[in-house]
Design an enzyme around this catalytic site. Sequence first.
Site, PDB file in Angstrom:
ATOM      1  N   LYS A   1       0.840  -1.204   0.000  1.00 20.48           N
ATOM      2  CA  LYS A   1       0.000   0.000   0.000  1.00 20.48           C
ATOM      3  C   LYS A   1       0.875   1.254   0.000  1.00 20.48           C
ATOM      4  CE  LYS A   1      -0.588  -0.198   5.051  1.00 20.48           C
ATOM      5  NZ  LYS A   1      -1.524  -0.491   6.148  1.00 20.48           N
TER       6      LYS A   1
ATOM      7  N   HIS B   1      -7.273  10.431   5.402  1.00 19.94           N
ATOM      8  CA  HIS B   1      -8.246  10.207   6.475  1.00 19.94           C
ATOM      9  C   HIS B   1      -9.157  11.425   6.637  1.00 19.94           C
ATOM     10  CE1 HIS B   1      -5.262   7.122   7.617  1.00 19.94           C
ATOM     11  NE2 HIS B   1      -6.287   6.498   8.169  1.00 19.94           N
TER      12      HIS B   1
ATOM     13  N   ASP C   1      -8.328   0.977   0.125  1.00 21.98           N
ATOM     14  CA  ASP C   1      -8.119   1.493   1.475  1.00 21.98           C
ATOM     15  C   ASP C   1      -9.499   1.634   2.114  1.00 21.98           C
ATOM     16  OD1 ASP C   1      -6.837   2.468   3.707  1.00 21.98           O
ATOM     17  OD2 ASP C   1      -5.791   4.083   2.659  1.00 21.98           O
TER      18      ASP C   1
END
Length: 540
Positions: A245, A258, A330
């Site tokens: 990732k 986020h 994700d």
Amino acid sequence: MRTRGAIAVVAAQVLLYVGAAGCSTEAQMRSGSALVTHVSAVTQGDPEPTAPRARLGLAEGWGPTADELDEAATLVGDLTLTQLAGQVLVADWSGTRPPVEMVRDLHLGGVIWFSGNITSADQVRRANRALRRADDRPWPLLVGVDQEGGLVERAGGVVTGLPSFMTGGAARRPDLTRAATAATGRELRGLGFTANFAPVADVTVGAADPTIGTRAASSDPALVAEQVLAAARGYADAGLVSTLKHFPGHGSVREDSHVTLPVQPRSLAQLQGRDLVPFRDAVAAGSSSVMVGHLDVRAVDPGVPASLSRDVVTGLLRTDLGFDGLVVTDSLAMTAVTRSYGPARAAVRALRAGADVLLMPADPVVARNGIVAAVRRGDLTRRRLEQAAARQVALLMHHRDARGAPPGSARPQALAWSRAAVTVLSRTCQGRLVGRRVQPVGDRDVVAAFTAAARSAGLRVGPRGTRVALLRSASRSVRADVAVAVGAPWVLAGSSARHLVATYGTTPGAMRALVEVLLGRRPAPGRVPVEVADVPARGC
């Protein structure tokens, strides 16, 4: 070559079956489709029907064998549409009781653990055993965790903690990286985990990188690629699914996905020359799984999160890089996605883009129902859903029967990794760097860890000793004889301390390696794998 009479008989059977059943159920529709496929093969003179893996466009070369791919394709072909829609979801949950009912009711492909779900190793082991028994599917559940090491350790209380992945970049010893991740993987496997969402394949830009930092091995793409391959092979040695990732690279953007949708402004040529290098090399080496991040890649698909972009997932990753393996999104509960897409729309967009596992949908029930509705109205094909589920099932079965060393503590491997990484950035590379007494200053927890290691080595701790500053962040106001970066090494920029040291972690192994260097008992073989301004050396 079949005769025309035989072809006519088979075709008549198809027509009778479809006419009698009216294709009124999903199972009948699947069976009818299989007969039609067989007739097509017969009319073209094929000796046998197409292999199940070929029907779904599944290729070898990323882990599962041809037989495993065929078996997986056959198994998922027997699932109902609602079961298939659940199989591509991996959900989180609240509390410490295993979400057995949620897994069974939604037919989830898996679950992901966080630190809030964990109370003890025995609790994790019992819970994962209960999850495996949630239903009678003949393949493993994806039971995952984010256990990168360093700042991201969701199971840190029940498995041996590793220092940050930048340890590998500093040590430049892929054999030690592989050994450390294999040992950690065996601990996780012993607790019932089947997947770890690591390692990080991002190339950090250094101090301007607010999200990845020491989670990356280096700012050198080739060095990152080397360490990522070693880590992935270590997890595979332990029989654990690992996931590289965050494609196409989160280490060079200035925002955190986020909290927003970060913009990746680099040209495609720039991405290919830097951010994509570790992923490209890993794909060429046969890596099994890649996680796609939520990045606005302006050079490829402006304004669309990479995880939901067909141009990124199918175009850049699958077509350009040639990746045939498992693509994981994700977390779909992150703001980069949720601010513009609801759970159902995000799930369908990710599948249409080419993703196979949808991680942490904001609402798994809504996501599952949205996928079912999309197939029924023709916005998503059942074949794409079967393809996604088959890749996941095949990879889980591939690792299911892995044989290796039994689970044991990863402490020796973690210590060896840290010893190879500890770096002295000042000009004094030999001999003792502290007196008989040291006075550590800094974060309370780090000071406690250092103090334990110092006293264990026979070093006295207290006032009027050599002042050792243990730095998590830059602080030019701290006066010290020795400045130690216990996380990102660039916090040493501008330090006036006589000796500069980097450990890349605060684990017991990292602190022990630090004390050994301070006492002159061991050399500091590491080299800092990123640029640090105003320091006299990259290492000894």
